[in-house]
Design an enzyme around this catalytic site. Structure first.
Site, PDB file in Angstrom:
ATOM      1  N   ILE A 106      10.543 102.617  49.146  1.00 37.61           N
ATOM      2  CA  ILE A 106      11.273 103.667  49.465  1.00 37.61           C
ATOM      3  C   ILE A 106      10.934 104.913  48.503  1.00 37.61           C
ATOM      4  CG2 ILE A 106      13.663 103.088  48.366  1.00 37.61           C
ATOM      5  CD1 ILE A 106      14.935 104.528  50.883  1.00 37.61           C
ATOM      6  N   ALA A 107      10.620 106.027  48.882  1.00 42.49           N
ATOM      7  CA  ALA A 107      10.188 107.013  48.095  1.00 42.49           C
ATOM      8  C   ALA A 107      10.395 108.554  48.931  1.00 42.49           C
ATOM      9  CB  ALA A 107       8.693 106.682  47.936  1.00 42.49           C
ATOM     10  N   GLY A 143      19.007 114.849  50.521  1.00 39.85           N
ATOM     11  CA  GLY A 143      19.482 113.794  51.226  1.00 39.85           C
ATOM     12  C   GLY A 143      18.630 113.013  51.972  1.00 39.85           C
ATOM     13  N   GLY A 166      16.414 110.783  50.795  1.00 47.04           N
ATOM     14  CA  GLY A 166      16.569 109.441  50.278  1.00 47.04           C
ATOM     15  C   GLY A 166      17.756 108.689  51.087  1.00 47.04           C
ATOM     16  N   TYR A 191      21.723 103.482  45.649  1.00 41.61           N
ATOM     17  CA  TYR A 191      22.192 102.176  46.053  1.00 41.61           C
ATOM     18  C   TYR A 191      23.650 101.914  45.709  1.00 41.61           C
ATOM     19  CZ  TYR A 191      16.983 102.219  46.071  1.00 41.61           C
ATOM     20  OH  TYR A 191      15.915 102.392  46.248  1.00 41.61           O
ATOM     21  N   GLU A 219      14.740  95.923  44.891  1.00 44.68           N
ATOM     22  CA  GLU A 219      14.528  95.763  43.466  1.00 44.68           C
ATOM     23  C   GLU A 219      14.650  97.348  42.936  1.00 44.68           C
ATOM     24  OE1 GLU A 219      11.750  92.708  41.837  1.00 44.68           O
ATOM     25  OE2 GLU A 219      10.686  94.515  41.325  1.00 44.68           O
ATOM     26  N   ASN A 238      15.994 103.823  36.516  1.00 43.93           N
ATOM     27  CA  ASN A 238      15.998 104.771  37.776  1.00 43.93           C
ATOM     28  C   ASN A 238      17.242 105.324  38.231  1.00 43.93           C
ATOM     29  OD1 ASN A 238      15.347 106.398  40.226  1.00 43.93           O
ATOM     30  ND2 ASN A 238      13.910 105.041  40.732  1.00 43.93           N
TER      31      ASN A 238
END
Length: 161
Positions: A81-82, A91, A93, A127, A115, A120
């Site tokens: 995911i980037a 928003g 992400g 998350y 992971e 980060n």
């Protein structure tokens, strides 16, 4: 924004996402440097259907972000995911993660695993706010001795993702 419904081919504009592997590999290099997936890795990922599923978010300037899943029975894994620097803080992400959560649920997953580098901070905040919890720490996994945190989200419960 993302194109295609869960279980349907992902689209990028009017072309399948598989036609964008070279651009995604270039962006991956810009975003992740020495830890980036190679062009060969992207070919492998995009050829991994039906288990692999990728989404691309666009803005007026082109690709703004992307994310991908591997579906394996009752567990789906976030493969990547980037967001591009110009899209950070918008928003995107959070929207990408929510899309991946929706697609994992639609595929029948009960748990979503990912992971993240322990250093980060932005990703960890995302998350954490989405309800992911720590499953395992892989000590010294990344270059420079940075730990990898393996996180999981229970998809049988409603979440904030």
């Amino acid at each position: 924004m993302f194109g295609g419904e869960p279980g349907q081919p992902r689209q990028y504009g009017d072309r399948p996402i598989t036609h964008q592997h070279e651009r995604l590999a270039d962006l991956e290099q810009e975003l992740f440097g020495t830890e980036a997936w190679s062009l060969a890795s992207w070919w492998g990922e995009l050829a991994g259907r039906p288990r692999r599923e990728y989404v691309v978010a666009e803005d007026a300037d082109g690709i703004a972000g992307y994310g991908g899943l591997d579906h394996a029975g009752d567990t789906s894994d976030v493969m990547t995911i980037a967001t591009l620097p110009r899209a950070r803080g918008t928003g995107l992400g959070r929207r990408l993660l929510a899309e991946l959560v929706d697609r994992a649920r639609a595929a029948g997953a009960e748990r979503l695993v990912l992971e993240v580098r322990a250093d980060n901070v932005a990703a960890r905040g995302l998350y954490d706010s989405a309800g992911f919890g720590l499953l395992q720490t892989r000590r010294g996994y990344y270059p420079g001795g940075v730990d990898a945190l393996v996180l999981a989200l229970d998809l049988t419960q409603e979440t904030q993702a």
